[in-house]
Design an enzyme around this catalytic site. Structure first.
Site, PDB file in Angstrom:
ATOM      1  N   SER A 139      -5.480  -1.229  -9.388  1.00  0.00           N
ATOM      2  CA  SER A 139      -4.037  -1.235 -10.046  1.00  0.00           C
ATOM      3  C   SER A 139      -4.216  -2.261 -11.173  1.00  0.00           C
ATOM      4  O   SER A 139      -4.891  -3.018 -11.201  1.00  0.00           O
ATOM      5  CB  SER A 139      -3.221  -1.843  -8.803  1.00  0.00           C
ATOM      6  OG  SER A 139      -2.089  -2.195  -9.652  1.00  0.00           O
ATOM      7  N   TYR A 152      -0.245  -7.870  -2.114  1.00  0.00           N
ATOM      8  CA  TYR A 152      -0.571  -6.498  -2.547  1.00  0.00           C
ATOM      9  C   TYR A 152      -1.627  -6.863  -3.848  1.00  0.00           C
ATOM     10  O   TYR A 152      -2.711  -6.218  -3.964  1.00  0.00           O
ATOM     11  CB  TYR A 152       0.648  -5.607  -3.182  1.00  0.00           C
ATOM     12  CG  TYR A 152       0.400  -4.345  -3.888  1.00  0.00           C
ATOM     13  CD1 TYR A 152      -0.346  -3.403  -3.005  1.00  0.00           C
ATOM     14  CD2 TYR A 152       0.335  -4.310  -5.234  1.00  0.00           C
ATOM     15  CE1 TYR A 152      -0.443  -2.248  -3.921  1.00  0.00           C
ATOM     16  CE2 TYR A 152      -0.118  -3.010  -5.966  1.00  0.00           C
ATOM     17  CZ  TYR A 152      -0.579  -2.094  -5.065  1.00  0.00           C
ATOM     18  OH  TYR A 152      -0.930  -1.018  -5.684  1.00  0.00           O
TER      19      TYR A 152
HETATM   20  N1  LIG Z   1       1.675   4.640  -7.695  1.00  0.00           N
HETATM   21  C1  LIG Z   1       1.361   3.588  -8.347  1.00  0.00           C
HETATM   22  O1  LIG Z   1       2.439   3.059  -9.239  1.00  0.00           O
HETATM   23  C2  LIG Z   1       0.192   2.596  -8.230  1.00  0.00           C
HETATM   24  C3  LIG Z   1      -0.078   1.871  -9.326  1.00  0.00           C
HETATM   25  C4  LIG Z   1      -1.265   1.448  -9.157  1.00  0.00           C
HETATM   26  C5  LIG Z   1      -2.130   1.426  -7.959  1.00  0.00           C
HETATM   27  N2  LIG Z   1      -1.921   2.193  -7.205  1.00  0.00           N
HETATM   28  C6  LIG Z   1      -2.728   2.529  -6.152  1.00  0.00           C
HETATM   29  O2  LIG Z   1      -2.991   4.130  -5.848  1.00  0.00           O
HETATM   30  C7  LIG Z   1      -3.562   4.562  -4.587  1.00  0.00           C
HETATM   31  C8  LIG Z   1      -2.796   5.774  -4.091  1.00  0.00           C
HETATM   32  O3  LIG Z   1      -1.423   5.211  -4.197  1.00  0.00           O
HETATM   33  P1  LIG Z   1      -0.300   6.398  -4.420  1.00  0.00           P
HETATM   34  O4  LIG Z   1       0.609   5.625  -5.520  1.00  0.00           O
HETATM   35  O5  LIG Z   1      -0.656   7.809  -4.845  1.00  0.00           O
HETATM   36  O6  LIG Z   1       0.754   6.324  -3.230  1.00  0.00           O
HETATM   37  P2  LIG Z   1       0.886   7.006  -1.887  1.00  0.00           P
HETATM   38  O7  LIG Z   1       1.440   8.533  -2.227  1.00  0.00           O
HETATM   39  O8  LIG Z   1       1.782   6.242  -0.904  1.00  0.00           O
HETATM   40  O9  LIG Z   1      -0.535   7.272  -1.553  1.00  0.00           O
HETATM   41  C9  LIG Z   1      -1.101   6.311  -0.404  1.00  0.00           C
HETATM   42  C10 LIG Z   1      -1.874   7.003   0.550  1.00  0.00           C
HETATM   43  O10 LIG Z   1      -2.563   6.129   1.531  1.00  0.00           O
HETATM   44  C11 LIG Z   1      -2.647   6.641   2.717  1.00  0.00           C
HETATM   45  N3  LIG Z   1      -2.697   5.214   3.514  1.00  0.00           N
HETATM   46  C12 LIG Z   1      -1.762   4.419   3.692  1.00  0.00           C
HETATM   47  N4  LIG Z   1      -2.460   3.547   4.470  1.00  0.00           N
HETATM   48  C13 LIG Z   1      -3.539   4.224   5.182  1.00  0.00           C
HETATM   49  C14 LIG Z   1      -4.431   4.013   6.275  1.00  0.00           C
HETATM   50  N5  LIG Z   1      -3.941   2.704   6.956  1.00  0.00           N
HETATM   51  N6  LIG Z   1      -5.087   4.732   6.627  1.00  0.00           N
HETATM   52  C15 LIG Z   1      -5.100   5.977   6.104  1.00  0.00           C
HETATM   53  N7  LIG Z   1      -4.579   6.319   5.262  1.00  0.00           N
HETATM   54  C16 LIG Z   1      -3.686   5.526   4.700  1.00  0.00           C
HETATM   55  C17 LIG Z   1      -1.085   7.207   2.718  1.00  0.00           C
HETATM   56  O11 LIG Z   1      -0.968   8.279   3.652  1.00  0.00           O
HETATM   57  P3  LIG Z   1      -0.423   7.829   5.361  1.00  0.00           P
HETATM   58  O12 LIG Z   1       0.926   6.964   4.920  1.00  0.00           O
HETATM   59  O13 LIG Z   1      -0.265   9.075   5.978  1.00  0.00           O
HETATM   60  O14 LIG Z   1      -1.238   7.029   5.871  1.00  0.00           O
HETATM   61  C18 LIG Z   1      -0.928   7.912   1.372  1.00  0.00           C
HETATM   62  O15 LIG Z   1      -1.138   9.328   1.455  1.00  0.00           O
HETATM   63  C19 LIG Z   1      -3.293   3.067  -3.774  1.00  0.00           C
HETATM   64  O16 LIG Z   1      -4.299   2.408  -3.388  1.00  0.00           O
HETATM   65  C20 LIG Z   1      -2.367   2.425  -4.686  1.00  0.00           C
HETATM   66  O17 LIG Z   1      -2.293   1.109  -4.384  1.00  0.00           O
HETATM   67  C21 LIG Z   1      -0.885   3.096  -7.332  1.00  0.00           C
END
Ligand SMILES: NC(=O)c1ccc[n+]([C@@H]2O[C@H](COP(=O)([O-])OP(=O)(O)OC[C@H]3O[C@@H](n4cnc5c(N)ncnc54)[C@H](OP(=O)(O)O)[C@@H]3O)[C@@H](O)[C@H]2O)c1
Length: 244
Positions: A139, A152
């Site tokens: 991130s 986080y």
């Molecule tokens: N969106 C942003 O602004 C942003 C910015 C910087 C970095 N990121 C990073 O990008 C990555 C993806 O996030 P996203 O934005 O796409 O959000 P998201 O749609 O909430 O995706 C996160 C995924 O991780 C899964 N997950 C969470 N806890 C888990 C666990 N204990 N075991 C297995 N799966 C798990 C969730 O599925 P379940 O809930 O079904 O488990 C979900 O599908 C993350 O690492 C996040 O920190 C996102």
């Protein structure tokens, strides 16, 4: 990296950035396995991209990580790409207030322990492939913390550090170590509506694919690209601006 002809495991591939990458790898001709805790979310992803292979699991559990590794390495011996994408983002009370430590632990286990442990489990398997990669999704907040999400941001800073060491240790092997550094992207991370202001998911996923295809090992977008390349002085200034 060629997006075709791989077998890819994407953690958290049932939604958001993980699903956007899963559909792109799948459409390019790779076999894609996605995992996540919510079975219904994985099934919704499969309705969007029917070729996806689903494995429900909770990566915050050490034993479930072992089970995932055993199953994937047995059923998909040709697996050559691990994408550590799963993550959660909590919004805890200020650090001057009482804390629910279990929630912090869950964030550390999901965002940091899981990618570290899965990398360690899969390295011997990936070493057997002709071309392979570990892709960690960190991130922009790894470089510029938002202080109200201290845990986080700390998990992401540690994941960045681990990825640098991993890349260095694996530099003489066929495993490429790549860090994708998203800025704020419009997903449901942390809850619906909290990231609506972010970059469009498709724009960010297309940008990511472009860099993967170009063979880049570390890249951000917009704010996170600026943060990853900033001097210490610039970081201090940006940090103060973000945390007013
Ligand atoms: N969106 C942003 O602004 C942003 C910015 C910087 C970095 N990121 C990073 O990008 C990555 C993806 O996030 P996203 O934005 O796409 O959000 P998201 O749609 O909430 O995706 C996160 C995924 O991780 C899964 N997950 C969470 N806890 C888990 C666990 N204990 N075991 C297995 N799966 C798990 C969730 O599925 P379940 O809930 O079904 O488990 C979900 O599908 C993350 O690492 C996040 O920190 C996102």
């Amino acid at each position: 990296m060629n997006l075709a002809n791989n077998t890819v495991l994407i953690t958290g591939g049932g939604s958001g950035i993980g699903l956007a990458l899963a559909t792109r790898f799948s459409k390019a001709g790779s076999k894609v396995i996605i995992c996540g805790r919510r079975r219904e979310q994985l099934e919704a992803a499969k309705r969007e991209c029917p070729e996806l292979i689903l494995i429900p699991c909770d990566l915050s559990s050490e034993s479930e990580r072992h089970t995932l590794f055993s199953r994937v390495s047995r059923d998909f011996p040709e697996l050559n790409i691990l994408i550590n994408n799963a993550g959660i983002q909590n919004r805890p009370p200020a650090l001057t207030e009482a804390q629910d430590w279990e929630k912090h632990q869950q964030e550390i286990a999901t965002n940091l322990e899981a990618p570290m442990h899965l990398s360690m489990l899969f390295i011997p398997h990936l070493l057997k492939q002709q071309t392979s990669a570990i892709i960690n999704v960190s991130s922009g907040l790894a470089f510029l913390p938002l202080s109200f999400m201290a845990t986080y941001c700390a998990t992401k800073a540690a994941l960045h550090s681990f990825t640098m060491s991993l890349r260095h240790q694996l530099s003489k092997t066929p495993i490429k170590v790549i860090e994708v550094i998203p800025p704020m992207v419009n997903t449901d991370l942390g809850g619906k509506g909290l990231h609506n202001e972010g970059t469009s998911l498709d724009v960010f996923a297309d940008h990511t694919v472009k860099h993967l295809e170009a063979g880049d090992l570390e890249f951000g977008f917009g704010f996170s690209e600026k943060g990853r390349l900033a001097s210490r002085e610039q970081l201090n200034e940006m940090f103060l601006g973000m945390n007013k």
